[in-house]
Design an enzyme around this catalytic site. Sequence first.
Site, PDB file in Angstrom:
ATOM      1  N   GLU A   1      91.000  64.989 -49.300  1.00 48.16           N
ATOM      2  CA  GLU A   1      90.447  64.786 -47.956  1.00 48.16           C
ATOM      3  C   GLU A   1      89.117  64.070 -48.100  1.00 48.16           C
ATOM      4  OE1 GLU A   1      89.932  68.214 -45.443  1.00 48.16           O
ATOM      5  OE2 GLU A   1      91.802  69.131 -46.121  1.00 48.16           O
TER       6      GLU A   1
ATOM      7  N   ARG B   1     100.253  62.954 -46.074  1.00 45.10           N
ATOM      8  CA  ARG B   1     100.075  64.408 -46.175  1.00 45.10           C
ATOM      9  C   ARG B   1     100.225  65.026 -44.794  1.00 45.10           C
ATOM     10  NH1 ARG B   1      94.492  67.206 -45.982  1.00 45.10           N
ATOM     11  NH2 ARG B   1      94.515  68.949 -47.447  1.00 45.10           N
TER      12      ARG B   1
ATOM     13  N   GLU C   1      91.621  74.355 -49.071  1.00 43.65           N
ATOM     14  CA  GLU C   1      90.194  74.629 -49.289  1.00 43.65           C
ATOM     15  C   GLU C   1      89.959  76.103 -49.607  1.00 43.65           C
ATOM     16  OE1 GLU C   1      88.121  70.946 -46.929  1.00 43.65           O
ATOM     17  OE2 GLU C   1      88.205  72.857 -45.857  1.00 43.65           O
TER      18      GLU C   1
END
Length: 303
Positions: free
Chosen positions: A245, A49, A136
Site C-alpha cells: 500500500e 488487490r 496491517e
Amino acid sequence: SSSSGKLTYRGADISSLTMLESSGTKYSDNGSTLPFETILKNHGMNTARIRIWTAGTYNLNYGLALAKRIKAAGMTLVVDLHYSDTWADPAHQSIPSGWPTDLAGLNTQIWTYTKNLVTSFSSQGTPIDILQVGNEINDGLLWPVGKISTNGFSPASQLLNSAINGAKAAGTPKIMIHIANGWNWSGVSWFFNGIYVQGALASTAVDIIGVSFYPFYDSGATLANLKTSLTNTANTYGKNIVVAETDWPVSCSGGPALTEPSVPVSAAGQQTWVGDVRTVLQGLPNGRGQVYWEPGWIGNANL
C-alpha cells in the site's frame, strides 16, 4: 542485485471499483470509456488487490465477482483478508461477529474460514495468486486474543499459522504477511523477530513481506528510511518484499505535512512518488513489487 528492470508485481488495490461503478462512476483513458482494470493493464500494471471483510460491503461474494474481472484482464490476483467485519489496521483488529472469542476456537475458525475462502476462489476458476493473511497486523489480529502487546506473540503466531495451513489445505497461493510503517526498521524487526514462534508460524510458511508506506501519517516515513528498513528486512529475513500500500495526494489542504516536500502535490507528483518507491525496491537484493492503494476511488480524500 535487481537494480534494473521492472518489478515483478506492479499493481493497484481496486477493492472499491464495483461499489463506485454502481454509483455511476466511469473511467476513461484518452477520451475512451473503458473498464478500470483495462486502463491499468494498458499502462503497465499486472497485479490487482482486493480486500475481503467477513461482513459488509467487501464480503466474499463481492470479492469473487471482482476477481473474475481481474483474472480476465490477465492480472495477478492479490486477496487481502482483514479477518474482521470492517476495516482492520494497526488500531483496529476486531473479531468478526459470531466468531469464537477464545484462542482454541479462533484457531479452528480461521483455519476453516481461510480454507473455504481459498476454495471458493479456485472453484470459480480464479485461484488466488497471493494471499494476504491479515491487514496491517503490527499488533496482531483478532483482538483481544491475538493482540501482541497484551498477550505476547504466541497467540498471533498460532492464528497466522492456522490461517496459512487452512489456505494450503485448499490451494497454493503465495503467502504475504502485511504490516504498516514499512519505513520503520525497529518496528519491522520487532514484529518479524517475534512472530515466528516454535510450534506455530514458521518463516518457511511466508513467501512475501508486505508493508504499507504512506507519506503523511508520520514524519519518519521518508524514502531514505524506507530504503534502510527494506534493505535490512530483505537481508535479515530473505523474503520477497512488496510495498503493498502506498499513495500520494493530488491535493492536500489542512492535513499533516508530507514527508518528501520536494515531490509536488499533483498527478505528476504521484508519478514521481511511485518512481521513487520503485527505485528503492529495485535496489534491494529481492525487491519484488509495489501496489498503489485505491487509485480509482473517487471521493475518498479523507480516508
